[in-house]
Scaffold this motif. Sequence first.
Motif, PDB file in Angstrom:
ATOM      1  N   ILE A 158       0.831  -1.200   0.000  1.00  0.00           N
ATOM      2  CA  ILE A 158       0.000   0.000   0.000  1.00  0.00           C
ATOM      3  C   ILE A 158       0.867   1.253   0.000  1.00  0.00           C
ATOM      4  N   VAL A 159       1.933   1.265   0.769  1.00  0.00           N
ATOM      5  CA  VAL A 159       2.845   2.413   0.795  1.00  0.00           C
ATOM      6  C   VAL A 159       3.471   2.618  -0.578  1.00  0.00           C
ATOM      7  N   LEU A 160       3.865   1.535  -1.247  1.00  0.00           N
ATOM      8  CA  LEU A 160       4.435   1.647  -2.592  1.00  0.00           C
ATOM      9  C   LEU A 160       3.404   2.190  -3.581  1.00  0.00           C
ATOM     10  N   GLN A 161       2.161   1.730  -3.481  1.00  0.00           N
ATOM     11  CA  GLN A 161       1.106   2.235  -4.356  1.00  0.00           C
ATOM     12  C   GLN A 161       0.835   3.712  -4.094  1.00  0.00           C
ATOM     13  N   ILE A 162       0.860   4.115  -2.829  1.00  0.00           N
ATOM     14  CA  ILE A 162       0.628   5.523  -2.488  1.00  0.00           C
ATOM     15  C   ILE A 162       1.739   6.387  -3.059  1.00  0.00           C
ATOM     16  N   ASN A 163       2.982   5.942  -2.936  1.00  0.00           N
ATOM     17  CA  ASN A 163       4.102   6.715  -3.488  1.00  0.00           C
ATOM     18  C   ASN A 163       4.004   6.839  -4.999  1.00  0.00           C
ATOM     19  N   LYS A 164       3.640   5.746  -5.666  1.00  0.00           N
ATOM     20  CA  LYS A 164       3.496   5.756  -7.123  1.00  0.00           C
ATOM     21  C   LYS A 164       2.372   6.701  -7.537  1.00  0.00           C
ATOM     22  N   GLN A 165       1.244   6.633  -6.834  1.00  0.00           N
ATOM     23  CA  GLN A 165       0.110   7.483  -7.161  1.00  0.00           C
ATOM     24  C   GLN A 165       0.420   8.952  -6.874  1.00  0.00           C
ATOM     25  N   THR A 166       1.163   9.230  -5.808  1.00  0.00           N
ATOM     26  CA  THR A 166       1.547  10.599  -5.485  1.00  0.00           C
ATOM     27  C   THR A 166       2.415  11.182  -6.586  1.00  0.00           C
ATOM     28  N   LYS A 167       3.369  10.398  -7.096  1.00  0.00           N
ATOM     29  CA  LYS A 167       4.222  10.860  -8.196  1.00  0.00           C
ATOM     30  C   LYS A 167       3.393  11.113  -9.447  1.00  0.00           C
ATOM     31  N   LEU A 168       2.473  10.201  -9.756  1.00  0.00           N
ATOM     32  CA  LEU A 168       1.607  10.371 -10.918  1.00  0.00           C
ATOM     33  C   LEU A 168       0.742  11.625 -10.776  1.00  0.00           C
ATOM     34  N   ASN A 169       0.196  11.847  -9.588  1.00  0.00           N
ATOM     35  CA  ASN A 169      -0.613  13.043  -9.345  1.00  0.00           C
ATOM     36  C   ASN A 169       0.206  14.310  -9.521  1.00  0.00           C
ATOM     37  N   HIS A 170       1.441  14.285  -9.045  1.00  0.00           N
ATOM     38  CA  HIS A 170       2.316  15.448  -9.182  1.00  0.00           C
ATOM     39  C   HIS A 170       2.604  15.729 -10.653  1.00  0.00           C
ATOM     40  N   ASP A 171       2.907  14.683 -11.425  1.00  0.00           N
ATOM     41  CA  ASP A 171       3.181  14.851 -12.853  1.00  0.00           C
ATOM     42  C   ASP A 171       1.953  15.390 -13.587  1.00  0.00           C
ATOM     43  N   LEU A 172       0.786  14.852 -13.265  1.00  0.00           N
ATOM     44  CA  LEU A 172      -0.443  15.323 -13.904  1.00  0.00           C
ATOM     45  C   LEU A 172      -0.774  16.758 -13.502  1.00  0.00           C
ATOM     46  N   SER A 173      -0.481  17.102 -12.277  1.00  0.00           N
ATOM     47  CA  SER A 173      -0.708  18.475 -11.817  1.00  0.00           C
ATOM     48  C   SER A 173       0.184  19.451 -12.580  1.00  0.00           C
ATOM     49  N   GLU A 174       1.439  19.076 -12.789  1.00  0.00           N
ATOM     50  CA  GLU A 174       2.339  19.932 -13.572  1.00  0.00           C
ATOM     51  C   GLU A 174       1.838  20.083 -15.002  1.00  0.00           C
ATOM     52  N   ARG A 175       1.382  18.973 -15.596  1.00  0.00           N
ATOM     53  CA  ARG A 175       0.862  19.029 -16.956  1.00  0.00           C
ATOM     54  C   ARG A 175      -0.378  19.911 -17.027  1.00  0.00           C
ATOM     55  N   ASN A 176      -1.252  19.815 -16.025  1.00  0.00           N
ATOM     56  CA  ASN A 176      -2.444  20.664 -15.992  1.00  0.00           C
ATOM     57  C   ASN A 176      -2.065  22.132 -15.889  1.00  0.00           C
ATOM     58  N   ASN A 177      -1.071  22.446 -15.071  1.00  0.00           N
ATOM     59  CA  ASN A 177      -0.630  23.832 -14.938  1.00  0.00           C
ATOM     60  C   ASN A 177      -0.076  24.363 -16.253  1.00  0.00           C
ATOM     61  N   GLN A 178       0.669  23.533 -16.974  1.00  0.00           N
ATOM     62  CA  GLN A 178       1.190  23.951 -18.274  1.00  0.00           C
ATOM     63  C   GLN A 178       0.050  24.196 -19.258  1.00  0.00           C
ATOM     64  N   MET A 179      -0.967  23.343 -19.217  1.00  0.00           N
ATOM     65  CA  MET A 179      -2.108  23.529 -20.116  1.00  0.00           C
ATOM     66  C   MET A 179      -2.881  24.799 -19.775  1.00  0.00           C
ATOM     67  N   VAL A 180      -3.034  25.079 -18.497  1.00  0.00           N
ATOM     68  CA  VAL A 180      -3.725  26.299 -18.082  1.00  0.00           C
ATOM     69  C   VAL A 180      -2.963  27.514 -18.578  1.00  0.00           C
ATOM     70  N   MET A 181      -1.635  27.473 -18.487  1.00  0.00           N
ATOM     71  CA  MET A 181      -0.833  28.600 -18.975  1.00  0.00           C
ATOM     72  C   MET A 181      -0.966  28.746 -20.497  1.00  0.00           C
ATOM     73  N   LYS A 182      -0.984  27.633 -21.228  1.00  0.00           N
ATOM     74  CA  LYS A 182      -1.158  27.695 -22.679  1.00  0.00           C
ATOM     75  C   LYS A 182      -2.516  28.282 -23.029  1.00  0.00           C
ATOM     76  N   ILE A 183      -3.539  27.832 -22.337  1.00  0.00           N
ATOM     77  CA  ILE A 183      -4.892  28.320 -22.610  1.00  0.00           C
ATOM     78  C   ILE A 183      -4.987  29.804 -22.298  1.00  0.00           C
ATOM     79  N   ALA A 184      -4.396  30.236 -21.199  1.00  0.00           N
ATOM     80  CA  ALA A 184      -4.416  31.650 -20.843  1.00  0.00           C
ATOM     81  C   ALA A 184      -3.694  32.463 -21.910  1.00  0.00           C
TER      82      ALA A 184
END
Length: 103
Positions: free
Chosen positions: A33-59
């Motif tokens: 479970i700890v390994l899955q949480i770490n993997k999901q946290t990294k994925l969430n962070h990467d997706l959050s960065e991608r979302n921020n880049q998209m928001v900047m492009k859209i703006a």
Amino acid sequence: MQKFLLIFLCFVIAWINYQGKFGRGGKNDDLQIVLQINKQTKLNHDLSERNNQMVMKIAGLKGSSDSIEQRSREELNMIKSGETLVMLPGNDLAVEKKAVGKK
């Protein structure tokens, strides 16, 4: 009788320890479970960065017609009237635009 009870209690204690380490909800599951949480946290962070880049492009696209024109020229190879699009073979990304009749 006491010997049988002692052996039975040892067996029960061993079984409880085994279940605590390897059974459902044991330390092994906790590690997974700890390994899955770490993997999901990294994925969430990467997706959050991608979302921020998209928001900047859209703006950037919302406010400026120049950025829309630049993007359409680069990605869609669109040209203005009076221009000629020259694409060089072997290099899909290299696009040269020449104005016809303009200096």
